[in-house]
Design an enzyme around this catalytic site. Structure first.
Site, PDB file in Angstrom:
ATOM      1  N   TYR A 243       4.624  13.095  -4.307  1.00  0.00           N
ATOM      2  CA  TYR A 243       3.777  11.945  -4.664  1.00  0.00           C
ATOM      3  C   TYR A 243       4.630  10.665  -4.660  1.00  0.00           C
ATOM      4  O   TYR A 243       4.243   9.652  -4.075  1.00  0.00           O
ATOM      5  CB  TYR A 243       3.130  12.157  -6.039  1.00  0.00           C
ATOM      6  CG  TYR A 243       2.354  10.934  -6.486  1.00  0.00           C
ATOM      7  CD1 TYR A 243       1.203  10.548  -5.812  1.00  0.00           C
ATOM      8  CD2 TYR A 243       2.797  10.148  -7.557  1.00  0.00           C
ATOM      9  CE1 TYR A 243       0.504   9.397  -6.189  1.00  0.00           C
ATOM     10  CE2 TYR A 243       2.094   9.004  -7.944  1.00  0.00           C
ATOM     11  CZ  TYR A 243       0.952   8.641  -7.256  1.00  0.00           C
ATOM     12  OH  TYR A 243       0.263   7.510  -7.627  1.00  0.00           O
TER      13      TYR A 243
ATOM     14  N   SER B 296       2.200   2.177  -6.681  1.00  0.00           N
ATOM     15  CA  SER B 296       2.373   2.798  -7.998  1.00  0.00           C
ATOM     16  C   SER B 296       3.782   2.500  -8.484  1.00  0.00           C
ATOM     17  O   SER B 296       4.670   2.175  -7.680  1.00  0.00           O
ATOM     18  CB  SER B 296       2.203   4.313  -7.839  1.00  0.00           C
ATOM     19  OG  SER B 296       2.659   4.997  -8.992  1.00  0.00           O
TER      20      SER B 296
HETATM   21  C1  8X3 Z   1       0.352   6.682 -11.102  1.00  0.00           C
HETATM   22  C2  8X3 Z   1       1.386   6.388 -12.109  1.00  0.00           C
HETATM   23  O1  8X3 Z   1       3.366   7.194 -13.473  1.00  0.00           O
HETATM   24  O2  8X3 Z   1       1.727   8.886 -12.815  1.00  0.00           O
HETATM   25  O3  8X3 Z   1       0.725   6.372  -9.828  1.00  0.00           O
HETATM   26  O4  8X3 Z   1       3.220   7.980 -11.190  1.00  0.00           O
HETATM   27  S1  8X3 Z   1       2.455   7.674 -12.376  1.00  0.00           S
END
Ligand code: 8X3
Length: 255
Positions: free
Chosen positions: A152, A139
């Site tokens: 995350y 990501s």
């Molecule tokens: C997904 C993109 O910008 O929400 O991984 O982290 S973001």
């Protein structure tokens, strides 16, 4: 004999689109995930491409169930050419002091430990035949950190580090390792992140056109169709309306 690929988290989003792309490219496929009905539906659809599709149902966090599913495969199914480590999620978006421990464990167990567990099953088979390609779905959060993204972002930074580490360790074995790092993609991602709060999830994509899952699958197609001497280490793929994890351009809503 067709080449073989395995896609984790194939029941929706990027995983599903990638499975469809691989079937179009003539790969026999193992599709994994928790939602058996969806995977069986996908199998029926993809088998129209004259490829074989095997459904393995397990939660990527459950290493025992994963091992049982893998061990149930006939030896020729284990000869994987392409592993797409797609299973992953964001859960919650709170400042670190308010984060939910269960969300954190879910992300760490899925995004990091799940990727490691399935890779450890597939890699020995790739080593035996001195060939293979691993694509880790990372990501923009694998290189940038944004407010409330804490765990995350850390998990996707780990995917980035693991991609580099795997590439080094697998160098003598002729195994390619790549990562694909998308920005905003309109999938179930935001609904999952906001625990089903549709209003919050819709806001993420308001006024701009995010990537589609098929755009990411197209990028993965580019990676796996390079000649043997070429590896795409990482591809950062963003919507045109997103300059970084935090800078977006949104059209004003007129109504
Ligand atoms: C997904 C993109 O910008 O929400 O991984 O982290 S973001």
């Amino acid at each position: 004999m067709n080449k073989k690929a395995i896609v984790t988290g194939a029941s929706s989003g990027i995983g599903k689109a990638t499975a469809a792309m691989l079937a179009r490219n003539g790969f026999d496929l193992i599709v994994t995930g928790r939602r058996e009905n969806r995977l069986l539906e996908l199998k029926n659809k993809l088998e129209n491409n004259n490829v074989k599709v095997k459904v393995l149902v397990f939660d990527i966090r459950d290493r025992k169930a994963m091992h049982e599913a893998w061990n149930s495969l006939a030896d020729d199914w284990k000869q994987i050419d392409v592993l797409v480590n797609n299973a992953g999620l964001a859960a919650g978006a709170e400042p670190v002091q308010d984060g939910d421990w269960n969300d954190w464990e879910q992300m760490i167990d899925t995004n990091i430990k799940g990727l490691l567990a399935i890779s450890q099953l597939v890699i020995p088979e790739m080593i035996k035949k001195r060939q293979g390609h691993i694509i880790n779905v990372s990501s923009i959060a694998g290189t940038e950190v944004y407010a409330n993204g804490n765990v995350y972002c850390a998990s996707k930074h780990a995917v980035h580090a693991l991609t580099k580490g795997m590439r080094i360790d697998l160098l003598p074995h002729n195994i390619k390792v790549s990562s694909i790092s998308p920005g905003m993609v309109e999938t179930e991602f935001s609904m999952v992140r906001y625990h089903g709060d549709k209003e919050k999830a819709d806001k993420v994509y308001e006024g701009l056109t995010p990537l589609h899952a098929s755009d990411v699958a197209d990028a993965i197609e580019f990676m796996i169709t390079r000649p043997p001497h070429v590896n795409v280490n990482d591809m950062l793929l963003m919507p045109a309306a997103q300059a970084s994890a935090v800078y977006n351009y949104r059209e004003k809503q007129t109504n």
